[in-house]
Write a protein that holds these residues in place. Sequence first.
Motif, mmCIF file in Angstrom:
data_model
loop_
_atom_site.group_PDB
_atom_site.id
_atom_site.type_symbol
_atom_site.label_atom_id
_atom_site.label_comp_id
_atom_site.label_asym_id
_atom_site.label_seq_id
_atom_site.Cartn_x
_atom_site.Cartn_y
_atom_site.Cartn_z
ATOM 1 N N PRO A 26 86.287 76.029 56.586
ATOM 2 C CA PRO A 26 87.194 76.990 57.216
ATOM 3 C C PRO A 26 88.523 77.130 56.475
ATOM 4 O O PRO A 26 88.905 76.280 55.655
ATOM 5 N N ASP A 27 89.222 78.195 56.802
ATOM 6 C CA ASP A 27 90.555 78.445 56.260
ATOM 7 C C ASP A 27 91.505 77.302 56.629
ATOM 8 O O ASP A 27 91.435 76.750 57.728
ATOM 9 N N GLY A 28 92.368 76.934 55.698
ATOM 10 C CA GLY A 28 93.403 75.944 55.960
ATOM 11 C C GLY A 28 93.042 74.527 55.576
ATOM 12 O O GLY A 28 93.910 73.650 55.552
ATOM 13 N N TYR A 29 91.772 74.279 55.286
ATOM 14 C CA TYR A 29 91.304 72.927 54.963
ATOM 15 C C TYR A 29 90.444 72.974 53.709
ATOM 16 O O TYR A 29 89.658 73.908 53.518
ATOM 17 N N ASP A 30 90.574 71.956 52.871
ATOM 18 C CA ASP A 30 89.705 71.814 51.709
ATOM 19 C C ASP A 30 88.662 70.738 51.989
ATOM 20 O O ASP A 30 88.932 69.758 52.698
ATOM 21 N N GLY A 31 87.468 70.937 51.441
ATOM 22 C CA GLY A 31 86.371 70.005 51.665
ATOM 23 C C GLY A 31 85.992 69.244 50.403
ATOM 24 O O GLY A 31 86.087 69.755 49.288
ATOM 25 N N TYR A 32 85.587 68.006 50.597
ATOM 26 C CA TYR A 32 85.052 67.156 49.538
ATOM 27 C C TYR A 32 83.769 66.534 50.059
ATOM 28 O O TYR A 32 83.679 66.162 51.232
#
Length: 272
Positions: free
Chosen positions: A239-245
């Motif tokens: 989602p917008d606003g968060y980065d994923g790893y």
Amino acid sequence: MAHLLNKPVHHPLSDDVQVIHDLQPNDINLDYIGLKVLDIKSGGNYEEATEDFELCIVALTGKVTVSDGTNTFEHIGTRDSVFEKIPTDSVYISKQHNITIEAVTDARVILCYAPADEVRETQLIPASENSIEDRGKYSNKRHVHNILPDTHKASEKLLVVEVYTDQGNWSSYPPHKHDQDNLPNESLLEETYYHEMNPRTGFVFQRVYTDDLSLDETMAVENSDVVIVPKGYHPVAVPDGYDGYYLNIMAGPKKVWKFYNQPDHEWIIDRK
């Protein structure tokens, strides 16, 4: 319902070592993959016998010293957060070894397992040897660190890779799978995803499903969760606003990564 989403357990082994996940193949109905995530305080030690498993130890954060009883690799690890987006150091150790991991600083490590037939040479996989690539376009972009790709000769079965997906993007997309031993068209590889988010309060969505929908699970995945992919397609949405790893472990009867895109969505790759 398939038990695919695994939450952190935060189980203390000692004052210095805490188990975040301990998922062996029998625990998660897999044949080829196990994993363990540990938090180790500075000065703390963890010991284990590899028994009949080959092992890739990834220094997710902090610095550690790793020994197989003969070889010792000191002060490995390159970052304080996975979201520094720089590769890290890892160590490959085959079956029938006794390992020790000592934390030089507070550290989080992930231990990636696959059943092994051979005793092989222990190898340091330094950050500098990770191949780095960017995949996808438009809202399907991700940044990849290849730790133990199928071209790496250290392991028998293990493949290990880190993937970063920026906010508003999809990953492992278009939906693809690798659950048929049908080379050269497709390889059979089980897979697990260890996820982190930035900021940590975020979540991503991951769907795991087969063509006949006999398996079809969509999960809200939070920081430090593990998702099991025994078969089927497995896209991730950030989602917008968060980065994923996420860190992927893959393993199967042959160490070949050959995936099959879901035909309904394959057109996305070549759009103008």
